[in-house]
Design a protein around this motif. Structure first.
Motif, short mmCIF file in Angstrom:
data_model
loop_
_atom_site.label_atom_id
_atom_site.label_comp_id
_atom_site.label_asym_id
_atom_site.label_seq_id
_atom_site.Cartn_x
_atom_site.Cartn_y
_atom_site.Cartn_z
N GLN A 1 49.64 42.86 43.89
CA GLN A 1 48.44 43.70 43.90
C GLN A 1 48.35 44.48 42.60
OE1 GLN A 1 48.17 46.39 47.14
NE2 GLN A 1 46.17 47.21 46.54
N GLN B 1 39.47 50.16 44.92
CA GLN B 1 40.60 51.06 44.63
C GLN B 1 41.41 51.43 45.87
OE1 GLN B 1 40.16 53.75 41.16
NE2 GLN B 1 37.97 53.75 41.70
N PHE C 1 41.66 44.13 36.74
CA PHE C 1 40.38 44.80 36.95
C PHE C 1 40.22 45.96 35.97
CE2 PHE C 1 37.54 43.66 40.35
CZ PHE C 1 38.25 42.73 41.10
N GLN D 1 40.28 45.20 49.46
CA GLN D 1 40.10 46.07 48.31
C GLN D 1 39.27 45.39 47.23
OE1 GLN D 1 43.72 47.72 46.67
NE2 GLN D 1 42.78 48.22 44.70
N PHE D 2 39.35 44.06 47.17
CA PHE D 2 38.69 43.32 46.11
C PHE D 2 37.59 42.45 46.70
CE2 PHE D 2 43.07 44.08 44.73
CZ PHE D 2 42.82 44.83 43.59
N ILE E 1 46.74 42.32 39.97
CA ILE E 1 45.30 42.20 40.14
C ILE E 1 44.60 43.47 39.70
CG2 ILE E 1 43.45 41.82 41.81
CD1 ILE E 1 45.46 40.28 43.51
N SER E 2 45.18 44.62 40.08
CA SER E 2 44.57 45.90 39.72
C SER E 2 44.53 46.08 38.22
CB SER E 2 45.34 47.05 40.37
OG SER E 2 45.32 46.95 41.77
N TYR F 1 32.28 41.43 40.47
CA TYR F 1 33.56 41.74 41.09
C TYR F 1 33.67 43.24 41.34
CZ TYR F 1 34.74 37.07 39.44
OH TYR F 1 34.75 35.71 39.20
N ALA G 1 33.80 52.17 43.35
CA ALA G 1 34.40 50.91 42.93
C ALA G 1 34.38 50.76 41.41
CB ALA G 1 33.66 49.75 43.56
N ILE H 1 38.44 36.97 37.09
CA ILE H 1 38.09 38.40 37.10
C ILE H 1 38.16 38.96 35.70
CG2 ILE H 1 38.57 40.62 38.19
CD1 ILE H 1 39.97 39.25 40.37
N ARG I 1 33.74 40.12 45.93
CA ARG I 1 33.06 39.31 44.93
C ARG I 1 31.71 38.83 45.47
NH1 ARG I 1 35.66 33.58 43.12
NH2 ARG I 1 35.22 33.18 45.32
N ASN J 1 36.39 46.29 42.60
CA ASN J 1 37.69 46.81 43.00
C ASN J 1 37.43 48.16 43.66
OD1 ASN J 1 40.22 47.92 43.31
ND2 ASN J 1 40.77 47.85 41.14
#
Length: 525
Positions: free
Chosen positions: A12, A409, A19, A466-467, A15-16, A405, A362, A515, A469, A407
């Protein structure tokens, strides 16, 4: 909302970081006089007029069926009921307006004359009107009282003047009746200030007299006398009937239309309901439905529940239409307490769902952005601003699909998606889907849609992620998105079973590639 443990199959944190990097690495707009801004995209025709945009922004209107039928327990009057039947004991047009305003309606549309021919204003062309009734000792004017109350409250006024007239002796004589109708229309459009909508239909009973209506002449006169008014009919020209009286639009609903393909009174419900992606005219749809089984008030009837109205709202205002909800005054001349209670509950439910966008904090990214992210007019974060005049725009002709996309958070549960297009730039989106990144690091589609237009609201079983699209698969031109919101609806009866499209995913290993706002920038890092 609650925190969730880290995803197992893919980091995670990784991925964060992607973003955040994609947002941080967006080029900063330069204030230098030498910088050159990207022009906005061209509108794709047809586009709405100013009055059509104002109509669409109104979202909901209140219909008021009122007349002799209210006192005779009828729906379609004969035209021969004695005018003395019309005698409300406590007519309160200001109450009608308060009820509409408190419930979030932008305008009211009154049946100034229904099929029975009885006029709710003192027309100079007939004695079959309030002038011949005992109400206000023959000095009353329902249209005038409503016009005054609506103006004071800041709400728009619309009027329905039925072409079918079961009382007027000249009905059936084409030339004479069309002159009579134009005379009455002129009275309504010149006596009562600004009129926002003129409502016409092709309703006519079986075996009635043959009658040709000069619709084109009527429409020209209306636009001449009230240039800001929109005209409703089966064929527009400004807004159209959805094709049913249940308040339900088709899941695909274009504002594009061909007026020449439709005859008023001879509706093709499918064409009227769906519109036409190749249409040359901008004619958005209006969904009319009554809060009660009938259109006029009947003492034996009860209103629909607030949850039923919510379902109708999703299928009308939530499908690129305006909801026209009929709330008929009773025989005393006021809106009944039970109807008001339902409207209050309906308003509270809507507010609890839509007053807060759960995605407001977001972080946003996109597959591409017009001007490479250097122009704030086109950046992805614009979709979190309410209103249609700011939007995200992708790079010109960048790719066959386009993605936004989000996020959030943190992990958030939701079951409603709300999307809007900047309709002043034309209606564009033809097919899209909305995904979440699940705990296995796989994109899963939670809902699919076709058209968006002014507003599209979609429900689905509750998900948590959390994510997110948004993927736009087909569009008439480069798609533009003015708003994206996610919400929780705890009132609708949603199935706990996920949509059948769930599970058609993309492996988490593709995430880093997908992303990014700028692949070269990310690769360089």
């Amino acid at each position: 909302m609650k925190k969730k443990p880290a995803i197992n199959s893919i980091s995670q944190t990784q991925i964060s970081i992607v973003f955040l990097l994609s947002l941080l690495l967006q080029p900063i707009s330069s204030s230098s006089s030498s910088s050159i801004s990207s022009p906005p995209p061209l509108p794709i025709l047809p586009i709405p007029s100013a009055s059509q945009i104002q109509w669409q922004l109104g979202n909901m209107a209140l219909f008021l069926h009122f007349g002799p039928n209210t006192f005779t327990d009828s729906e379609w009057g004969t035209g021969h009921v004695d005018p003395s039947a019309f005698n409300p004991t406590n007519l309160d047009a200001a109450q009608w307006v308060r009820v509409a305003k408190d419930a979030g309606f932008s305008r009211l549309i009154l049946t100034a004359k229904h099929h029975d021919g009885f006029c709710l204003w003192p027309s100079e062309y007939t004695n079959y009107s309030v002038r011949s009734s005992p109400w206000r000792d023959g000095e009353g004017d329902v249209v005038g009282e409503l016009a005054k109350a609506a103006k004071e409250a800041g709400l728009g006024l619309g009027l329905y003047l039925s072409p079918w007239d079961r009382h007027e002796p000249c009905y059936g004589n084409t030339q004479e009746y069309n002159e009579f109708y134009v005379g009455q229309m002129t009275e309504l459009l010149t006596r009562y200030g600004e009129i926002k909508e003129v409502w016409l239909d092709g309703a006519k009973g079986k075996d009635e007299k043959d009658m040709e209506y000069f619709f084109d002449s009527w429409f020209s006169l209306i636009h001449q006398l009230q240039p800001g008014a929109v005209i409703f009919s089966d064929a527009g020209p400004d807004c159209r009937w959805i094709g049913d009286e249940a308040g339900v639009a088709k899941p695909t609903c274009w504002s594009l239309f061909n007026c020449s393909a439709v005859k008023i009174g001879g509706t093709d419900s499918r064409y009227s309901g769906e519109g036409d992606p190749f249409g040359h005219d901008w004619v958005p749809a209006e969904c009319d439905v009554s809060i009660r089984p009938g259109w006029f008030w009947h003492p034996s009837e009860v209103p629909k529940s607030a949850r039923t109205l919510l379902d109708i709202y999703y299928k009308s205002a939530g499908r690129n239409c305006l909801l026209l909800l009929n709330v008929p005054p009773n025989s005393s001349g006021s809106i009944s307490a039970e109807d008001i209670q339902v409207l209050q509950e309906f308003t509270k439910i809507r507010d609890s769902i839509f007053s807060h966008n759960l995605a407001e904090n977001a972080l946003l990214d996109a597959s591409s952005t017009r001007g490479n992210g250097e122009d704030d007019r086109f950046i992805p974060s614009n979709v979190l601003k309410e209103g249609i005049y700011t939007y995200w725009a992708p790079a010109q002709n960048h790719q066959p699909t386009w993605s936004l996309y989000l996020n959030l958070q943190e992990f958030i549960s939701f079951n409603v998606l709300h999307i809007q297009e900047p309709i002043h730039m034309g209606q564009r989106i033809a097919e899209f889907h909305f995904d979440i990144l699940n705990e296995e690091g796989v994109w899963r589609t939670v809902v699919r849609g076709s058209t968006v237009g002014y507003r599209r609201i979609l429900k689905f079983p509750t998900v948590e992620s959390q994510f997110l699209r948004l993927v736009i698969e087909k569009s008439r031109a480069d798609p533009l998105v003015s708003y994206l919101g996610i919400h929780v609806d705890n009132f609708s009866h949603l199935s706990s079973r996920c949509d059948k499209t769930l599970g058609a995913g993309i492996n988490g290993s593709d995430i880093l590639r997908q992303i990014t706002l700028n692949n070269s920038q990310i690769s360089a890092v």
